[in-house]
Enzyme design. Structure first.
Site, PDB file in Angstrom:
ATOM      1  N   GLU A 225       4.993   2.744  -3.021  1.00  0.00           N
ATOM      2  CA  GLU A 225       4.466   3.180  -3.946  1.00  0.00           C
ATOM      3  C   GLU A 225       3.715   3.965  -3.426  1.00  0.00           C
ATOM      4  O   GLU A 225       2.065   3.159  -3.060  1.00  0.00           O
ATOM      5  CB  GLU A 225       3.472   1.722  -5.376  1.00  0.00           C
ATOM      6  N   CYS A 259      -3.563   5.890  -9.080  1.00  0.00           N
ATOM      7  CA  CYS A 259      -2.500   6.307  -8.617  1.00  0.00           C
ATOM      8  C   CYS A 259      -2.178   7.349  -9.712  1.00  0.00           C
ATOM      9  O   CYS A 259      -1.948   8.374  -9.701  1.00  0.00           O
ATOM     10  CB  CYS A 259      -1.855   5.840  -7.736  1.00  0.00           C
TER      11      CYS A 259
HETATM   12  P1  NAD Z   1      -3.873   5.022   3.031  1.00  0.00           P
HETATM   13  O1  NAD Z   1      -2.815   5.455   2.874  1.00  0.00           O
HETATM   14  O2  NAD Z   1      -5.158   6.000   3.246  1.00  0.00           O
HETATM   15  O3  NAD Z   1      -4.098   3.186   3.250  1.00  0.00           O
HETATM   16  C1  NAD Z   1      -3.074   2.339   2.737  1.00  0.00           C
HETATM   17  C2  NAD Z   1      -2.799   0.866   3.587  1.00  0.00           C
HETATM   18  O4  NAD Z   1      -1.868   1.457   4.379  1.00  0.00           O
HETATM   19  C3  NAD Z   1      -4.204   0.871   4.133  1.00  0.00           C
HETATM   20  O5  NAD Z   1      -3.767  -0.392   4.430  1.00  0.00           O
HETATM   21  C4  NAD Z   1      -3.809   1.701   5.760  1.00  0.00           C
HETATM   22  O6  NAD Z   1      -4.913   1.096   7.070  1.00  0.00           O
HETATM   23  C5  NAD Z   1      -2.646   1.644   6.135  1.00  0.00           C
HETATM   24  N1  NAD Z   1      -2.213   2.346   6.731  1.00  0.00           N
HETATM   25  C6  NAD Z   1      -3.312   3.906   6.856  1.00  0.00           C
HETATM   26  N2  NAD Z   1      -1.791   4.639   7.801  1.00  0.00           N
HETATM   27  C7  NAD Z   1      -1.068   4.082   7.730  1.00  0.00           C
HETATM   28  C8  NAD Z   1       0.452   3.893   8.749  1.00  0.00           C
HETATM   29  N3  NAD Z   1       0.867   5.473   9.775  1.00  0.00           N
HETATM   30  N4  NAD Z   1       1.471   2.977   8.730  1.00  0.00           N
HETATM   31  C9  NAD Z   1       0.544   1.749   8.664  1.00  0.00           C
HETATM   32  N5  NAD Z   1      -0.029   1.730   7.751  1.00  0.00           N
HETATM   33  C10 NAD Z   1      -1.206   2.710   7.833  1.00  0.00           C
HETATM   34  O7  NAD Z   1      -4.056   4.799   1.067  1.00  0.00           O
HETATM   35  P2  NAD Z   1      -5.448   4.456   0.408  1.00  0.00           P
HETATM   36  O8  NAD Z   1      -6.390   6.087   0.780  1.00  0.00           O
HETATM   37  O9  NAD Z   1      -5.922   2.995   1.383  1.00  0.00           O
HETATM   38  O10 NAD Z   1      -4.884   4.270  -1.103  1.00  0.00           O
HETATM   39  C11 NAD Z   1      -5.148   5.521  -1.446  1.00  0.00           C
HETATM   40  C12 NAD Z   1      -4.115   5.741  -1.498  1.00  0.00           C
HETATM   41  O11 NAD Z   1      -3.066   5.002  -2.583  1.00  0.00           O
HETATM   42  C13 NAD Z   1      -3.784   7.696  -3.189  1.00  0.00           C
HETATM   43  O12 NAD Z   1      -2.603   8.139  -2.975  1.00  0.00           O
HETATM   44  C14 NAD Z   1      -2.885   6.029  -4.174  1.00  0.00           C
HETATM   45  O13 NAD Z   1      -2.542   7.449  -5.114  1.00  0.00           O
HETATM   46  C15 NAD Z   1      -2.360   5.848  -3.716  1.00  0.00           C
HETATM   47  N6  NAD Z   1      -1.981   4.022  -4.287  1.00  0.00           N
HETATM   48  C16 NAD Z   1      -0.718   4.492  -5.135  1.00  0.00           C
HETATM   49  C17 NAD Z   1      -0.749   3.234  -6.160  1.00  0.00           C
HETATM   50  C18 NAD Z   1       0.987   3.128  -6.617  1.00  0.00           C
HETATM   51  O14 NAD Z   1       1.606   2.711  -7.263  1.00  0.00           O
HETATM   52  N7  NAD Z   1       2.360   4.402  -6.578  1.00  0.00           N
HETATM   53  C19 NAD Z   1      -1.364   2.516  -6.510  1.00  0.00           C
HETATM   54  C20 NAD Z   1      -2.714   2.969  -5.500  1.00  0.00           C
HETATM   55  C21 NAD Z   1      -2.884   3.849  -4.373  1.00  0.00           C
END
Ligand code: NAD
Length: 445
Positions: A225, A259
C-alpha cells in the site's frame, strides 16, 4: 555494542525515549526463529488462533488512554485522533480477525475439489509512522490469523508506540509468533532480503519499488500500500459549501500526513470564486499546536525533512505564480499553518508529487474533460473524489484510482483498501484482501 533508536516528540524535538536497534546480523536469526515456530502456530488451527488473537487484543482494552497518549506524544496528532486510532485497533482488530478467519475457510469448488487458504510461512510487516498502529494492525492481523508468523518492523519515527503495543500482545501470543525489529530502512532492507515468504508493506512509493526489486530474486509474495496524490473534481452543480468543507478536512486530516489526503483540486471555473472563498474561510478556522492543547486539529509535522519538503513545495508554487490565499512558505518551526493555494498548474511540484502537509491546492477548469485528464495524469492512483450531481457518476467512472468517493471520502464498510497504478500492488482489508496473506491450494480427490 548496543545501538539505540531514539524517539523524539515532534512538537518540540525533545527526547521521548529509546528502544534497542536490531542489529542487521540478528535479523536472519529472528526470521529463523519465526520459521521454527510457524509449524506449531499452523497446527493450532484457525479457530484456536482466532481465539488467542482475540484474547491478546482484550489485554489492550484497559490501556487505550495510555496508548493514545503515547501515540500523540510520539507522532504528534491530537489526543482525540490518537484515541480514535487506538480504539480502532483494540476493538477493530478482533473484528478483522473474525472476518479473516471466515475468509480462510476452505470452500468447495465443484464435486471433489476444495479451495484452501494456507499460510505462506513468515510474513515481514513493514509500516509507516503516520498511523503507526492502524497501518501495522491492518497487516499483522490477517497475517497471523492465516497461520503465518510475523516479523514486524515499525517506522523508526514511532518505535515506542509499536513496542508498547507488541508487548501487550506478547502477554498472550505464543513466543516467536510476533517479533519486532527496530531500525530504519536498512533494517527494512535486511528483513526483505531474509528468508521471509511474504512482505506486507505500507509506505512510500520509493521504498515500495526498492522492496519489489529486492524481493524479485525469491519471487516473494507482496502486499504493498503505497503513497498517493489524490485529486478531487468539483463539478458546477456540486453542493459548494459541502465540497469546500470536505476539501479542507481531507487536505488537513492528520496534518495532511494521510495517504488519501486530497492533494489537488480541480474546480469548475463557473463556481471557482465561491469555492475558493469558502475553502479559505473554513481553513482559517483550523488551529495548529501540540497534541494536548485544546481545540488543536493540526499537529506538528513528523520531522524536519518532511517540514522542509512541504515548505519547498509551497515555495515552488509561489515562484510559479500560485495565489496564496492563506498561509504560505513562511512557516514556523515544526508546524505548517493551514495553507490554501489557488492557481495550481501542471508545472508545479505539488501537482505531481505527494506534499503530505496541511495544504489545499486548487485550480479552476473550463471543460470537465481537462479536469479528468489532469486528475489522471499521475503515476499515483490511490483515491479520487468527485463532488457534483448530474455528471458525478460519469466522471467518477473515468477516475484512474483504486478507490473513488462521490460526494464523500473513499472506502467504507468492509471494502478493500486498494491503490491503482503505482499506489499499490496487492491490497488488504475485506475477505479478498485477507486472502492475499495466504497461499491458495486446490485439493481435488
Ligand atoms: P517510508 O517508505 O519512508 O517508510 C515506511 C517503512 O518502510 C518504515 O518502517 C521504513 O523504515 C521502511 N523502509 C524504508 N525504506 C525501506 C526499504 N528500502 N526497504 C524496506 N523497508 C524500508 O514511508 P513513511 O515516510 O514512513 O510513510 C509515508 C508514506 O506512506 C507516504 O508515501 C504515504 O502515502 C504512505 N502511506 C500509504 C498508505 C496506504 O494505505 N496506501 C497508508 C499510509 C501511508
Amino acid at each position: 555494542m548496543t545501538i539505540t533508536l531514539i524517539s523524539y516528540d515532534p512538537s518540540n524535538g525533545e527526547r521521548l525515549g529509546q528502544v534497542q536497534t536490531t542489529a542487521i546480523e540478528q535479523i536472519p536469526e529472528l526470521v529463523k526463529k519465526a520459521t521454527k515456530v510457524a509449524g506449531t502456530w499452523i497446527n493450532l488451527g484457525l479457530g484456536e488462533r482466532l481465539s488467542i488473537i482475540q484474547q491478546a487484543y482484550a489485554k489492550a482494552e484497559p490501556r487505550v488512554n495510555e496508548l493514545a497518549e503515547l501515540l500523540s506524544r510520539e507522532m504528534g496528532k491530537d489526543i482525540q485522533r490518537s484515541t480514535g486510532e487506538v480504539n480502532g485497533i483494540v476493538f477493530g482488530g478482533p473484528y478483522i480477525a473474525k472476518e479473516a478467519s471466515e475468509a480462510f475457510q476452505a470452500r468447495r469448488a465443484g464435486s471433489g475439489t476444495t479451495v484452501e487458504y494456507r499460510p505462506l510461512g513468515v510474513a515481514a510487516v513493514i509500516s509507516p509512522w503516520n498511523y503507526p498502529l492502524a497501518m501495522a494492525n491492518n497487516l499483522i492481523v490477517p497475517a497471523l490469523v492465516a497461520g503465518n508468523t510475523v516479523v514486524f518492523k515499525p517506522s523508526e519515527e514511532t518505535p515506542l508506540i509499536a513496542d508498547a503495543f507488541v508487548k501487550i500482545l506478547h502477554k498472550v501470543l505464543p513466543e516467536g509468533v510476533l517479533q519486532i525489529v527496530h531500525g530504519d530502512g536498512e533494517q527494512g532492507k535486511a528483513l526483505v532480503q531474509s528468508d521471509v515468504n511474504l512482505i506486507a508493506f505500507t509506505g512510500s512509493q520509493e521504498a515500495g519499488k526498492d522492496i519489489m526489486a529486492r524481493a524479485a530474486g525469491g519471487l516473494k509474495r507482496l502486499v504493498m500500500e503505497l503513497g498517493g496524490n489524490d485529486p478531487m473534481i468539483v463539478l458546477e452543480d456540486a453542493d459548494i459549501p459541502a465540497a469546500a468543507r470536505f476539501a479542507v478536512a481531507s487536505s488537513f486530516e492528520n496534518a495532511g500526513q494521510m495517504c488519501t489526503a486530497t492533494e489537488r483540486i480541480y474546480v469548475d471555473g463557473k463556481v471557482a470564486d465561491r469555492f475558493e472563498k469558502l475553502v479559505t474561510e473554513v481553513a482559517s478556522r483550523y488551529k495548529t499546536g501540540p497534541w494536548n492543547m485544546p481545540g488543536v486539529n493540526i499537529g506538528p509535522i513528523i520531522n524536519i525533512d518532511q517540514h522542509t519538503m512541504i515548505v519547498d513545495h509551497i515555495k515552488d508554487a509561489e515562484a510559479k505564480g500560485a495565489r496564496i490565499l492563506l498561509g504560505g512558505s513562511r512557516q514556523p518551526e515544526r508546524y505548517i499553518e493551514p495553507t490554501v493555494i489557488a492557481g495550481l498548474t501542471p508545472e508545479m511540484v505539488m501537482e505531481n508529487k505527494e506534499t503530505f502537509g496541511p495544504v489545499v491546492a486548487m485550480s479552476s477548469y473550463s471543460t470537465v474533460e481537462d479536469a479528468i485528464e489532469r486528475a489522471n495524469n499521475s503515476v499515483y492512483g490511490l483515491g479520487a473524489i468527485v463532488f457534483g450531481q448530474r455528471d458525478a457518476q460519469r466522471v467518477a467512472d473515468q477516475m484512474e484510482a483504486g478507490m473513488v468517493g462521490i460526494n464523500q471520502g473513499v472506502g467504507g464498510g468492509n471494502a478493500p483498501w486498494v491503490g491503482a497504478k503505482q499506489s499499490g500492488f496487492g491490497f488488504h482489508g475485506s475477505p479478498d484482501g485477507h486472502r492475499q496473506f495466504t497461499q491458495v491450494r486446490v485439493m481435488s480427490s
